[in-house]
Scaffold this motif. Structure first.
Motif, PDB file in Angstrom:
ATOM      1  N   VAL A 148      51.289  40.529  56.407  1.00 47.11           N
ATOM      2  CA  VAL A 148      50.162  41.695  55.625  1.00 47.11           C
ATOM      3  C   VAL A 148      50.264  40.650  54.198  1.00 47.11           C
ATOM      4  N   GLY A 149      48.716  40.705  53.791  1.00 51.04           N
ATOM      5  CA  GLY A 149      48.549  40.071  52.427  1.00 51.04           C
ATOM      6  C   GLY A 149      47.265  40.092  51.959  1.00 51.04           C
ATOM      7  N   ASP A 150      47.086  39.631  50.595  1.00 51.94           N
ATOM      8  CA  ASP A 150      45.740  39.550  49.936  1.00 51.94           C
ATOM      9  C   ASP A 150      44.923  38.368  50.744  1.00 51.94           C
ATOM     10  N   SER A 151      43.573  38.179  50.338  1.00 52.46           N
ATOM     11  CA  SER A 151      42.835  37.272  50.779  1.00 52.46           C
ATOM     12  C   SER A 151      43.070  36.041  50.897  1.00 52.46           C
ATOM     13  N   LEU A 152      43.752  35.536  49.438  1.00 49.54           N
ATOM     14  CA  LEU A 152      44.171  34.088  49.337  1.00 49.54           C
ATOM     15  C   LEU A 152      45.355  33.966  50.271  1.00 49.54           C
ATOM     16  N   GLU A 153      46.316  34.765  50.248  1.00 52.20           N
ATOM     17  CA  GLU A 153      47.498  34.588  51.246  1.00 52.20           C
ATOM     18  C   GLU A 153      47.160  34.416  52.659  1.00 52.20           C
ATOM     19  N   ASP A 203      30.033  25.395  44.525  1.00 57.78           N
ATOM     20  CA  ASP A 203      30.712  24.027  44.121  1.00 57.78           C
ATOM     21  C   ASP A 203      32.296  24.836  44.208  1.00 57.78           C
ATOM     22  N   TYR A 204      32.425  25.939  43.885  1.00 58.55           N
ATOM     23  CA  TYR A 204      33.784  26.478  43.930  1.00 58.55           C
ATOM     24  C   TYR A 204      33.883  27.906  44.671  1.00 58.55           C
ATOM     25  N   VAL A 205      34.961  27.976  45.405  1.00 58.82           N
ATOM     26  CA  VAL A 205      35.344  29.405  45.690  1.00 58.82           C
ATOM     27  C   VAL A 205      36.580  30.150  45.060  1.00 58.82           C
ATOM     28  N   CYS A 206      36.667  31.330  44.906  1.00 64.14           N
ATOM     29  CA  CYS A 206      37.762  32.015  44.375  1.00 64.14           C
ATOM     30  C   CYS A 206      38.191  33.129  44.859  1.00 64.14           C
ATOM     31  N   THR A 207      39.373  33.748  44.857  1.00 62.29           N
ATOM     32  CA  THR A 207      39.513  35.005  45.101  1.00 62.29           C
ATOM     33  C   THR A 207      40.092  35.561  43.875  1.00 62.29           C
ATOM     34  N   SER A 208      40.271  37.101  43.957  1.00 63.67           N
ATOM     35  CA  SER A 208      40.423  37.623  42.808  1.00 63.67           C
ATOM     36  C   SER A 208      41.922  37.434  42.226  1.00 63.67           C
ATOM     37  N   SER A 209      42.961  36.620  42.832  1.00 64.07           N
ATOM     38  CA  SER A 209      44.092  36.205  42.340  1.00 64.07           C
ATOM     39  C   SER A 209      43.921  35.026  41.829  1.00 64.07           C
ATOM     40  N   ASN A 210      43.102  34.222  42.079  1.00 60.49           N
ATOM     41  CA  ASN A 210      42.956  33.100  41.307  1.00 60.49           C
ATOM     42  C   ASN A 210      41.718  32.547  40.584  1.00 60.49           C
ATOM     43  N   ALA A 211      40.910  33.455  40.345  1.00 64.65           N
ATOM     44  CA  ALA A 211      39.696  33.361  40.007  1.00 64.65           C
ATOM     45  C   ALA A 211      39.634  32.766  38.566  1.00 64.65           C
ATOM     46  N   GLU A 212      40.652  33.409  37.625  1.00 70.01           N
ATOM     47  CA  GLU A 212      40.696  32.897  36.222  1.00 70.01           C
ATOM     48  C   GLU A 212      41.091  31.487  36.275  1.00 70.01           C
ATOM     49  N   HIS A 227      46.700  49.016  33.214  1.00 73.62           N
ATOM     50  CA  HIS A 227      48.065  48.116  32.747  1.00 73.62           C
ATOM     51  C   HIS A 227      48.355  46.996  33.260  1.00 73.62           C
ATOM     52  N   CYS A 228      47.671  46.832  34.777  1.00 76.22           N
ATOM     53  CA  CYS A 228      47.690  45.675  35.487  1.00 76.22           C
ATOM     54  C   CYS A 228      46.427  45.678  36.026  1.00 76.22           C
ATOM     55  N   ILE A 229      45.709  44.458  36.203  1.00 75.80           N
ATOM     56  CA  ILE A 229      44.446  44.200  36.806  1.00 75.80           C
ATOM     57  C   ILE A 229      44.831  42.995  37.877  1.00 75.80           C
ATOM     58  N   GLY A 230      44.741  43.016  38.943  1.00 72.17           N
ATOM     59  CA  GLY A 230      45.034  41.632  39.936  1.00 72.17           C
ATOM     60  C   GLY A 230      44.414  41.998  41.332  1.00 72.17           C
ATOM     61  N   SER A 231      44.754  41.119  41.985  1.00 69.57           N
ATOM     62  CA  SER A 231      44.551  41.078  43.700  1.00 69.57           C
ATOM     63  C   SER A 231      45.661  42.177  44.145  1.00 69.57           C
ATOM     64  N   THR A 232      45.166  42.475  45.333  1.00 70.57           N
ATOM     65  CA  THR A 232      46.061  43.379  46.160  1.00 70.57           C
ATOM     66  C   THR A 232      47.606  43.211  46.202  1.00 70.57           C
ATOM     67  N   SER A 233      47.822  41.775  46.272  1.00 69.62           N
ATOM     68  CA  SER A 233      49.332  41.410  46.090  1.00 69.62           C
ATOM     69  C   SER A 233      49.821  41.506  44.843  1.00 69.62           C
ATOM     70  N   LYS A 251      38.801  22.936  47.553  1.00 70.11           N
ATOM     71  CA  LYS A 251      39.021  22.889  46.214  1.00 70.11           C
ATOM     72  C   LYS A 251      39.890  23.988  45.580  1.00 70.11           C
ATOM     73  N   MET A 252      39.480  25.257  46.201  1.00 72.64           N
ATOM     74  CA  MET A 252      40.522  26.433  45.787  1.00 72.64           C
ATOM     75  C   MET A 252      41.880  26.363  46.178  1.00 72.64           C
ATOM     76  N   MET A 253      41.958  25.832  47.274  1.00 67.93           N
ATOM     77  CA  MET A 253      43.394  25.607  48.240  1.00 67.93           C
ATOM     78  C   MET A 253      44.289  24.758  47.219  1.00 67.93           C
ATOM     79  N   GLN A 254      43.595  23.683  46.839  1.00 66.83           N
ATOM     80  CA  GLN A 254      44.187  22.841  45.951  1.00 66.83           C
ATOM     81  C   GLN A 254      44.723  23.219  44.661  1.00 66.83           C
ATOM     82  N   LEU A 255      44.018  23.977  43.805  1.00 62.88           N
ATOM     83  CA  LEU A 255      44.193  24.812  42.760  1.00 62.88           C
ATOM     84  C   LEU A 255      45.047  25.788  42.693  1.00 62.88           C
TER      85      LEU A 255
END
Ligand code: 13P
Ligand code: SF4
Length: 311
Positions: free
Chosen positions: A39-44, A125-134, A211-217, A306-310
């Motif tokens: 069970v995980g967030d979209s990147l995991e 050109d790039y794809v991201c999720t909420s956990s790695n967008a920044e 106080h915390c903003i982030g992906s589901t994980s 590209k996203m996976m590498q980063l």
């Protein structure tokens, strides 16, 4: 034996016999999360799908997630329990409209959230999720103008924290745009010790007081590791299932939505189209299967890799 136990034991049998795994997002119903191998967030989940040795992936999530899994691991059979499980962000960004939008900004590169179709990813050109967008955005030279799509709330939040001025597509998540600031403030007054955690698809006034903003994980980890005992959680209510097992002593309050004070309003109707029974049937019948045209898949894979590498 109740119905859920019946389907769960059948699913466990089928997983062994067919060398299959079940990947589930946190927003899936509790019984599906309990039968999942991960069970995980979209990147995991995308990483698990890319790495698995299983022959069959049952993706208990929404269409764009299963489609991304297929793009990352095309030799696997990827099944989605309900093929109509969409997403307001992905469904609100159609290739024809997005091509016209993109054409208005010929010098811009395109960063898209993973909550898009393969066709939109292929135009990115790039794809991201909420956990790695920044991280993804900070990796792009500052003088490079950018388009961000399709979530305008996530895009605005990223503009704010990175100091960029990305042009934003006007999409929203129907779940995260529905939280009520007024009702949230009332809840904060009732529980002044509570920490607010919010998904960045939420609107700016909610994010300003979080106080915390982030992906589901990331939200889950914050709640697990924080010394606080009370949390107001501004995301889909399914995230509470794992946490209620991991930190049963902590008080987890779903953020109220504008429509109603019950947590039912923060359910994603798309995610909840999958049921345990549908997971069983899809694994038993090996359908509905996700297929992606091979040249589209190759094109969409470029920004995903590209996203996976980063990440
Ligand atoms: P995560 O990447 O945080 O799991 O989010 C997926 C999603 O659809 C949020 O609404
Ligand atoms: Fe899409 Fe929102 Fe549902 Fe996530 S919660 S799948 S962004 S509609």
């Amino acid at each position: 034996m109740n119905t859920n136990s019946f389907y769960s034991s059948k699913i466990e049998e089928l997983k062994k016999n067919k060398n299959a795994i079940v990947l589930a997002h946190y927003y899936q119903e509790d019984a599906i999360q309990d039968v999942a191998d991960f069970v995980g967030d979209s990147l995991e989940l995308a990483k698990k799908a890319a790495q698995t040795d299983a022959d069959i992936i049952v993706f208990a999530g929404v269409y764009f997630m299963a489609e991304t899994a297929k793009i990352l691991n095309p030799s696997k059979k990827v099944l989605l329990p309900d093929p109509l499980a969409g997403c307001s962000l992905a469904d609100g960004c159609l290739p024809k409209d997005f091509a016209a939008f993109k054409a208005k900004y010929p010098n811009h590169k395109v960063v898209t959230y993973i909550n898009t179709s393969a066709a939109i990813k292929a135009m990115s050109d790039y794809v991201c999720t909420s956990s790695n967008a920044e991280k993804i955005i900070r990796s792009i030279p500052e003088d490079q103008p950018l388009i961000f799509a399709p979530d305008k709330n996530l895009g605005a939040y990223l503009n704010k924290i990175t100091g960029r001025n990305m042009v934003l597509w006007e999409g929203t998540c129907i779940v995260h745009e529905a939280f009520s600031l007024e009702k949230l403030i009332e809840l904060c007054l009732e529980y002044p010790e509570a920490k607010i955690v919010a998904h960045p698809e939420s609107e700016d006034p909610i994010l300003r007081i979080a106080h915390c903003i982030g992906s589901t994980s990331q939200m889950r980890n914050y709640i697990k590791n924080s010394s606080a005992d009370t949390f107001i959680v501004a995301t889909e209510v399914g995230i509470l299932h794992q946490l209620s097992k991991e930190v049963p002593h902590k008080k987890l309050l779903p953020a109220p939505s504008r429509e109603d004070n019950s947590c039912a309003c923060s359910e994603c109707a798309f995610m909840k189209m999958n049921t345990l029974e549908k997971v069983f049937h899809c694994l038993h019948n090996e359908t509905p299967e996700i297929k992606v045209d091979s040249s589209l898949s190759k094109q969409a894979l470029i920004p995903i890799e590209k996203m996976m590498q980063l990440s």
